[in-house]
Each structure stands twice: as C-alpha cells, then as structure tokens.
Design a protein around this motif. Structure first.
Motif, PDB file in Angstrom:
ATOM      1  N   UNK A 131       0.728  -1.121  -0.178  1.00 31.85           N
ATOM      2  CA  UNK A 131       0.073   0.134  -0.109  1.00 31.85           C
ATOM      3  C   UNK A 131       0.690   1.235  -0.013  1.00 31.85           C
ATOM      4  N   UNK A 132       0.256   2.502   0.181  1.00 29.54           N
ATOM      5  CA  UNK A 132       0.783   3.778   0.223  1.00 29.54           C
ATOM      6  C   UNK A 132       2.028   3.752   1.095  1.00 29.54           C
ATOM      7  N   UNK A 133       1.987   3.278   2.251  1.00 30.16           N
ATOM      8  CA  UNK A 133       2.849   3.006   3.312  1.00 30.16           C
ATOM      9  C   UNK A 133       4.217   2.527   2.829  1.00 30.16           C
ATOM     10  N   UNK A 137       9.641   4.060  -0.590  1.00 31.54           N
ATOM     11  CA  UNK A 137      10.571   4.012  -1.615  1.00 31.54           C
ATOM     12  C   UNK A 137      10.823   5.480  -2.356  1.00 31.54           C
ATOM     13  N   UNK A 138       9.584   6.181  -2.580  1.00 24.04           N
ATOM     14  CA  UNK A 138       9.746   7.249  -3.256  1.00 24.04           C
ATOM     15  C   UNK A 138      10.277   8.421  -2.559  1.00 24.04           C
ATOM     16  N   UNK A 186       7.550  10.161   7.728  1.00 23.55           N
ATOM     17  CA  UNK A 186       8.378   9.631   8.567  1.00 23.55           C
ATOM     18  C   UNK A 186       8.559   8.088   8.399  1.00 23.55           C
ATOM     19  N   UNK A 187       9.890   7.801   7.875  1.00 20.78           N
ATOM     20  CA  UNK A 187      10.089   6.377   7.809  1.00 20.78           C
ATOM     21  C   UNK A 187      10.525   5.659   9.056  1.00 20.78           C
ATOM     22  N   UNK A 188       9.837   4.307   9.249  1.00 16.68           N
ATOM     23  CA  UNK A 188      10.313   3.576  10.240  1.00 16.68           C
ATOM     24  C   UNK A 188      11.461   2.533   9.980  1.00 16.68           C
ATOM     25  N   UNK A 189      12.656   2.978  10.770  1.00 17.10           N
ATOM     26  CA  UNK A 189      13.785   2.194  10.415  1.00 17.10           C
ATOM     27  C   UNK A 189      13.788   0.816  10.308  1.00 17.10           C
ATOM     28  N   UNK A 208       0.137  11.669   3.798  1.00 17.83           N
ATOM     29  CA  UNK A 208       0.647  11.381   2.315  1.00 17.83           C
ATOM     30  C   UNK A 208      -0.098  12.577   1.231  1.00 17.83           C
ATOM     31  N   UNK A 209       0.612  12.733   0.197  1.00 17.18           N
ATOM     32  CA  UNK A 209       0.105  13.537  -0.698  1.00 17.18           C
ATOM     33  C   UNK A 209      -1.038  13.470  -1.442  1.00 17.18           C
TER      34      UNK A 209
END
Length: 331
Positions: free
Chosen positions: A2-4, A9-10, A119-122, A131-132
């Motif tokens: 999904x979007x998450x 990636x983007x 925010x990216x979860x490591x 999200x846009x």
C-alpha cells in the motif's frame, strides 16, 4: 504494501534527488548550448519554397530517461527537455479503475515540502504521516508522475507536451538537413551589401547533402557552422530508449554521435535477428565517437579540448602531453 510501502521508496528517491545538485557536467552542456546559440545567431536561413515551414528557432534539445528532474533545474534546459519516463518532481492521480476523477488525466508539481510530513520507520521501512493527496474528486493518495514497467495508469501529460515541442523541433532540423533552406552568414551580408540574387550565390548549405546554390563549390563550402551533434551520455542497452532516439536522429540529419558510456560506448550494432548471435558493428551514414568514460570525466575532457581549439591550438598526443605538463591540466 500500500501507500506506506510505496511512498517509503519514493520518499527516499525524491529526497536523494533533491539533496543532490546537478554536477558540473550539466553546466558544461549549458555552456556549449550557449556557444551553439551564438554561432546559430550569426547566420540567416532563407526558405527555398515559400510554402515551406519556418526553420527551427531552438538549436538544441535534451532527451532524457532520468526521472530526477536535474535537467529542469538548470535554467538553460528548462523549456527544452523531454523527460520520456516522467519526473519525480510531479504527481498524478492513481487513476484507479472505476474511479472517475477530475484530475485523472492531469499532473501537478510536488511542493518543495510535500513529503516533510512523512516519517520512515527504520525497522519496517514503512512511512507514516500525511501522504500527498490528489486534489481531484477522488481525494486518493497521489503517486509520482513516473512511468514504471507495465504501467497503464501513467498520465504522462507533461511528457506528451514536451515531446510535442521536441518533435516539432526535430522536424525542423530534418528540413535543414534535407536542404530546405539556404544558409548565409549575416556578417557576409552586412559587409558585402549584396542584393538577394548575389546572396543566394554566396549561400552556405546546411551540410553536404543539402541544397547547393548555383556556381558554388562543394569542396570549398564550410558546413561546420550548422552541422549537428548528438551527445549521448550513459544510455545503456538494457532499456535503449534514449540510445535508439540518438541513433535515429543521427541517421535522419547526418549529425555526429558522441557516445559516452563506461561499458556500452560501442557504435551502433547490426540487428542479427538472434539474441545469441554475436553482434557486429554497422556502417553508418554519420560519424560516431565512442568514449568509454564516465559522464563528468568525458565532458570535462571534451570541454578542455574545445577551449584549447578556440585558443587556436592544434591538439595532438604530443601537444596534449606538453600542455598538461605546463598547465597541470587533467585530461
């Protein structure tokens, strides 16, 4: 998924592209473009047939498969570039099947801070945050305006508009190469003050296959003033979109091809009809210079040679070695 997952990636790609400045090679190309424009402005083009279209006003164009938007960040290229696979600097609607959206066939610019809320979860490598969204009636999460494999939902509106300008320009260059215009030097016109008939007799054709005015001597004609060149940089063979575009352009116009590629700088290959057969080079109607170097290194070498030639120096291996020792220049 999904979007998450997708926007994880983007976000990484877009942040990397935006935080990286175009290297000096872009500015070398911009400098050459200005040099070509100055040279082009020193000539006049006269139609052989009044019904013929006007000659092209632009003297260069960029055709790239890069999606980082770096060419559009250099002012010289902003309006003269085709991003054939789209750009991460623009968004589009997801165009989900069965969803009718007012933005379904449109693109819009990604705001400079458009991804700052993500925010990216490591650990999971998933993103969270705002999200846009598509500004249309669907109000779904938007996606980058980038062409992926098997991507039937790519809008590509910007690319289509860019290609319209590119192919219009390309047709104009083809007309030049086909001898649809007579080329005269403005300096000669001003100095000699000749009438139109004499100007035609002194005309300089675009290239050897172009129209030669009556009484002209082909061997004495200087065609360098308008001869084209294609600088192909890093276009590989796996996805040969740009590579084929460059070869077709040179075949059409007789322009010289400068192929810069660390691994695939070889001239055009013949189509053997089989993937497993050894490919052979073909004899082309245009010159091809192969440079097995990286982009910045190759452009720097060529720029150095151009500057030395403009200074009136004849460059050969012995002279190059001498100049390098004296100036500490790097090839």
């Amino acid at each position: 998924g999904g979007p998450a997952f997708g926007w994880s990636f983007w976000k990484n790609c877009i942040d990397s592209y935006r935080n990286t400045s175009p290297h000096d090679g872009y500015h070398i190309l911009a400098k050459w473009s200005k040099m070509i424009e100055d040279k082009y402005s020193s000539i006049s083009l006269e139609k052989l047939n009044e019904e013929e279209d006007e000659p092209p006003k632009e003297v260069f164009f960029v055709y790239t498969s890069n999606i980082d938007g770096h060419f559009t960040r250099v002012p010289t290229f902003q309006d003269r570039v085709v991003e054939c696979h789209g750009s991460t600097l623009f968004l589009q609607c997801q165009n989900d099947y069965g969803v009718d959206c007012t933005q379904g066939n449109k693109t819009w610019a990604l705001p400079q801070d458009g991804l700052s809320n993500l925010t990216v979860d490591p650990k999971t490598h998933l993103v969270s945050g705002k999200f846009p969204l598509c500004p249309g009636t669907c109000n779904m999460v938007a996606r980058p305006d980038v062409l992926m494999f098997g991507d039937f939902k790519w809008v590509g509106q910007r690319t289509s508009n860019q290609e319209d300008k590119f192919y219009h320009w390309k047709d104009g260059v083809d007309r030049l190469a086909s001898g649809k215009y007579i080329v005269t030097r403005k300096e000669d016109e001003e100095q000699k003050g000749e009438d139109e008939k004499n100007k035609k007799k002194e005309a300089v054709p675009f290239r050897p296959t172009a129209y030669f005015p009556e009484d002209s001597d082909e061997e004495d004609v200087d065609t360098d003033i308008t001869k084209g060149v294609v600088v192909e940089i890093g276009a590989g063979t796996t996805i040969p979109t740009v590579r084929h575009q460059a070869e077709r352009f040179c075949e059409m116009t007789g322009a010289t091809l400068i192929r810069i590629n660390v691994h695939d700088s070889h001239p055009p290959y013949a189509d053997t009809g089989s993937f497993w057969k050894k490919k052979t080079e073909i004899e082309t109607q245009y010159e091809c210079l192969s440079l097995p170097l990286g982009a910045l290194e190759a452009l720097s070498v060529l720029d150095w040679l151009i500057e030395k030639e403009r200074e009136g120096l004849v460059i050969d291996d012995e002279e190059t070695e001498k100049i390098e020792k004296e100036e500490g220049a790097e090839k």
